[in-house]
Design a protein around this motif. Sequence first.
Motif, short mmCIF file in Angstrom:
data_model
loop_
_atom_site.label_atom_id
_atom_site.label_comp_id
_atom_site.label_asym_id
_atom_site.label_seq_id
_atom_site.Cartn_x
_atom_site.Cartn_y
_atom_site.Cartn_z
N VAL A 1 0.86 -1.19 0.00
CA VAL A 1 0.00 0.00 0.00
C VAL A 1 0.89 1.24 0.00
O VAL A 1 1.98 1.22 0.58
CB VAL A 1 -0.93 0.03 1.25
N PRO A 2 0.45 2.32 -0.66
CA PRO A 2 1.26 3.54 -0.64
C PRO A 2 1.43 4.06 0.79
O PRO A 2 0.54 3.85 1.63
CB PRO A 2 0.44 4.52 -1.48
N LYS A 3 2.56 4.71 1.03
CA LYS A 3 2.84 5.14 2.40
C LYS A 3 1.90 6.23 2.91
O LYS A 3 1.79 6.45 4.10
CB LYS A 3 4.29 5.61 2.52
N ASP B 1 15.64 15.62 16.45
CA ASP B 1 14.34 16.28 16.32
C ASP B 1 13.19 15.28 16.42
O ASP B 1 12.09 15.63 16.87
CB ASP B 1 14.28 17.07 14.99
N MET B 2 13.44 14.04 16.00
CA MET B 2 12.41 12.99 16.17
C MET B 2 12.16 12.78 17.67
O MET B 2 11.02 12.66 18.11
CB MET B 2 12.85 11.67 15.52
N TRP B 3 13.26 12.75 18.46
CA TRP B 3 13.08 12.59 19.91
C TRP B 3 12.35 13.80 20.48
O TRP B 3 11.46 13.65 21.33
CB TRP B 3 14.45 12.44 20.61
N LEU B 4 12.71 14.97 20.02
CA LEU B 4 12.06 16.19 20.51
C LEU B 4 10.55 16.12 20.25
O LEU B 4 9.73 16.36 21.14
CB LEU B 4 12.68 17.40 19.78
N MET B 5 10.18 15.75 19.02
CA MET B 5 8.75 15.67 18.69
C MET B 5 8.06 14.54 19.44
O MET B 5 6.89 14.64 19.81
CB MET B 5 8.56 15.45 17.18
N SER B 6 8.81 13.46 19.69
CA SER B 6 8.20 12.32 20.38
C SER B 6 7.95 12.64 21.84
O SER B 6 7.10 12.01 22.48
CB SER B 6 9.14 11.11 20.30
N CYS B 7 8.71 13.58 22.38
CA CYS B 7 8.59 13.89 23.81
C CYS B 7 7.99 15.27 24.06
O CYS B 7 8.08 15.80 25.17
CB CYS B 7 9.95 13.78 24.49
N MET B 8 7.42 15.88 23.04
CA MET B 8 6.87 17.23 23.23
C MET B 8 5.57 17.16 24.06
O MET B 8 4.95 16.10 24.16
CB MET B 8 6.61 17.90 21.88
N PRO B 9 5.18 18.27 24.68
CA PRO B 9 3.95 18.25 25.47
C PRO B 9 2.74 17.79 24.63
O PRO B 9 2.72 18.01 23.41
CB PRO B 9 3.79 19.71 25.89
N GLN B 10 1.79 17.19 25.30
CA GLN B 10 0.59 16.72 24.61
C GLN B 10 -0.15 17.90 23.99
O GLN B 10 -0.26 18.96 24.62
CB GLN B 10 -0.35 16.04 25.62
N ARG C 1 5.78 13.77 7.82
CA ARG C 1 7.12 13.16 7.76
C ARG C 1 7.45 12.46 9.08
O ARG C 1 8.00 11.36 9.10
CB ARG C 1 8.15 14.26 7.45
N PHE C 2 7.07 13.10 10.19
CA PHE C 2 7.31 12.52 11.51
C PHE C 2 6.61 11.15 11.62
O PHE C 2 7.21 10.16 12.05
CB PHE C 2 6.77 13.48 12.58
N LEU C 3 5.35 11.10 11.18
CA LEU C 3 4.60 9.83 11.26
C LEU C 3 5.25 8.76 10.38
O LEU C 3 5.39 7.61 10.79
CB LEU C 3 3.14 10.05 10.86
N LEU C 4 5.66 9.15 9.18
CA LEU C 4 6.30 8.19 8.27
C LEU C 4 7.57 7.63 8.89
O LEU C 4 7.83 6.42 8.83
CB LEU C 4 6.63 8.85 6.93
N GLN C 5 8.36 8.50 9.52
CA GLN C 5 9.61 8.02 10.12
C GLN C 5 9.36 7.14 11.33
O GLN C 5 10.25 6.42 11.77
CB GLN C 5 10.54 9.20 10.45
N ARG C 6 8.13 7.18 11.87
CA ARG C 6 7.76 6.26 12.97
C ARG C 6 7.09 5.00 12.42
O ARG C 6 6.54 4.20 13.17
CB ARG C 6 6.77 6.96 13.91
N GLY C 7 7.08 4.83 11.10
CA GLY C 7 6.51 3.60 10.51
C GLY C 7 5.00 3.60 10.47
O GLY C 7 4.36 2.54 10.46
N ILE C 8 4.40 4.79 10.46
CA ILE C 8 2.94 4.93 10.48
C ILE C 8 2.46 5.39 9.10
O ILE C 8 3.17 6.12 8.41
CB ILE C 8 2.55 5.96 11.58
#
Length: 291
Positions: free
Chosen positions: A18-20, A261-270, A227-234
């Motif tokens: 399936v396309p990403k 920056d992936m870590w930063l986005m993964s740990c940013m406030p809700q 892009r963030f979601l794609l790099q998380r395999g979503i």
Amino acid sequence: MTNDLIKETYTLSNGMTVPKIGFGCYNPKGGDTYGMIRRAIDAGYTYFDTASLYETERALGQAVKDSGKRREDFIIASKAWHDEMGAGNVREAFFRSLKRLQLDYIDLFLIHWPRPNTQCDWKKLDLETWSELEKLKEQGFIRALGVSNFLPHHLENLLDHSDTKPVVDQMELHPGYLQEAAVRFCQEHEILPQAWGPIGRGWIFQNSVVNDLSSKYGKSFAQICLRFLLQRGIQPMPKAMSEEHMWENADVFDFEISREDMWLMSCMPQTDWLGEHPDLAIPQKASNPDQ
Ligand code: NAD
């Protein structure tokens, strides 16, 4: 003009590719849904996500038919709403969807929410619904079965009591609402997590973390989120009305968000979320069989 920006694919556990990035066909404000989907086809989207609840199946089916492309060039996904669950119900609901889509088969068919209300025996109802969908798949009407808004305990019920593993689980996922435990569970069980609301329906646009990264990478807020979601395999399912946004949302394969920056986005406030938890509050709107 058709773009071919979405060339990369995910392979599902049943071998389907399936396309990403898919295209979301929920269009609650109404307007020209058919035109929106025709523009999305022209912009290069081939995976379309709808549901009986959205009342966009007819427009999608017509747009696919009128596109002049081959049926097999598309991945069409739809869903059964909570009042369409249960053995007899879901079979009838499926054929209503198929008819509205003017198709002979549906690529992916999903259970929209795991429990219609907090009182019912949802485990039994999910299994009964799933087993009927397995029959439709065996009969060649569905290529793959999936779920939506299922958390690990809802998934475990299916995994423990049936032979068919869902190939996808579509959940609300965006920076600031990551449902880490559910995504991890899916990935450990080869279930592709799909993101609905991947650009946070606009809430993200005020977020300073995403804002700063948008300036740093010279990309839009939406592109940073996708892009963030794609790099998380979503697999994100953005919806867009304008051609400009459709192209922008597909144009996310030529840059990489750094590890830091992936870590930063993964740990940013809700950030905010839609407020619908599958075990606590479920959307009560009824489906419309006569749509
Ligand atoms: P979304 O995050 O895709 O946001 C859509 C909004 O963002 C729209 O108003 C759109 O005009 C705007 N937008 C799109 N691209 C943009 C851009 N580049 N810049 C600025 N604004 C932009 O949210 P959504 O529509 O809620 O979700 C997407 C899809 O997910 C739906 O269409 C549907 O297919 C699916 N969905 C599934 C469920 C479920 O329970 N399974 C629930 C909701 C939505």
